[in-house]
Design an enzyme around this catalytic site. Structure first.
Site, PDB file in Angstrom:
ATOM      1  N   ASP A 188     -31.883  31.687   9.943  1.00  0.00           N
ATOM      2  CA  ASP A 188     -33.270  32.027  10.269  1.00  0.00           C
ATOM      3  C   ASP A 188     -34.110  32.162   9.003  1.00  0.00           C
ATOM      4  OD1 ASP A 188     -32.613  32.068  12.929  1.00  0.00           O
ATOM      5  OD2 ASP A 188     -32.264  34.233  12.980  1.00  0.00           O
TER       6      ASP A 188
HETATM    7  N1  URA Z   1     -27.507  34.548  13.646  1.00  0.00           N
HETATM    8  C1  URA Z   1     -28.795  34.918  13.613  1.00  0.00           C
HETATM    9  O1  URA Z   1     -29.269  35.627  14.475  1.00  0.00           O
HETATM   10  N2  URA Z   1     -29.558  34.466  12.591  1.00  0.00           N
HETATM   11  C2  URA Z   1     -29.088  33.697  11.591  1.00  0.00           C
HETATM   12  O2  URA Z   1     -29.833  33.342  10.680  1.00  0.00           O
HETATM   13  C3  URA Z   1     -27.734  33.321  11.642  1.00  0.00           C
HETATM   14  C4  URA Z   1     -26.964  33.757  12.675  1.00  0.00           C
END
Ligand code: URA
Length: 232
Positions: A101
């Site tokens: 993310d």
């Molecule tokens: N899970 C998430 O919620 N975000 C990420 O960036 C990676 C795994």
């Protein structure tokens, strides 16, 4: 050679993403747009273009980055946000292996080797990813148990492979493991039980570990190192 394999080996995208490009009509072979999957091409003789740009096989490169916050894990962003690819100085067509993310930090591999990317991200191969998550309230033992034995997320039974406290005295910082590549998986697991993930850092992906790299730093991995780390 299959067209999608050629595109993956040339660093355009993974095989699956290359199929999407073909279906979107963005790939031409010898001046003709191809939209059907499964075409065989001759890498020596045929002239392949993606979005009008000639594609030629390039030397495979592999990078490990400690991703900072505020970068998207795509090669371009329609909202004009900065991408992780901009952090790496190379003239090769690299792309991130899987996703993190925008505000997640930590280990991210980038490469122009589509086969390598496929191997690491294919659900069948179950490479474990380890994260440190800061959550908004102390984790309760009963929830720890549920997250490890399985809860329903997207109507699918889902669980962490590992869930431990980072420090014994702090129940708001946890180390979680997952073999899932689903979008926002860690956040959604916690949200399902009423927690919010405030910060998320990935510290390993299979045997690749985030070691010795400060936020925003990266290093190139040799093919030898890659082969060693890919052994399960
Ligand atoms: N899970 C998430 O919620 N975000 C990420 O960036 C990676 C795994």
């Amino acid at each position: 050679m299959r067209l999608n394999k050629f595109l993956a080996e040339s660093g355009v995208a993974s095989r699956r993403k290359s199929d999407e490009l073909i279906e979107q009509g963005r790939v031409d072979v010898n001046g003709k747009t191809v939209v059907k999957l499964g075409l065989d091409i001759d890498p020596e003789k045929d002239k392949i273009f993606v979005d009008g740009e000639r594609v030629k096989p390039e030397r495979k490169v592999y990078y490990m980055l400690n991703k900072p916050k505020g970068f998207v894990t795509t090669t371009s962003d329609e909202r004009g946000r900065r991408t992780v690819v901009e952090l790496i100085k190379t003239n090769k067509h690299i792309f991130p292996v899987g996703r993190l993310d925008y505000n997640t930090t930590g280990i991210l591999l980038l490469t122009n080797d589509g086969e390598f990317a496929n191997k690491l991200t294919h659900p069948r191969n179950k490479y474990e990813r380890i994260y440190i998550a800061k959550i908004n309230r102390p984790i309760e033992d009963k929830d720890k148990h549920r997250l490890l034995t399985g809860i329903f997320v997207d109507k699918r039974k889902s669980k962490f492979t590992k869930l431990e406290l980072l420090h014994e005295t702090n129940r708001e910082k946890v180390v979680v493991g997952t073999v899932e590549g689903r979008n926002h998986f860690v956040k959604r697991m916690f949200e399902t039980l009423g927690y919010k993930v405030l910060e998320l850092q990935r510290i390993s992906f299979g045997r690749f570990k985030l070691e010795g790299l400060r936020i925003g730093e990266y290093r190139e991995l040799s093919k030898k190192e890659i082969d060693k780390l890919l052994k399960k």
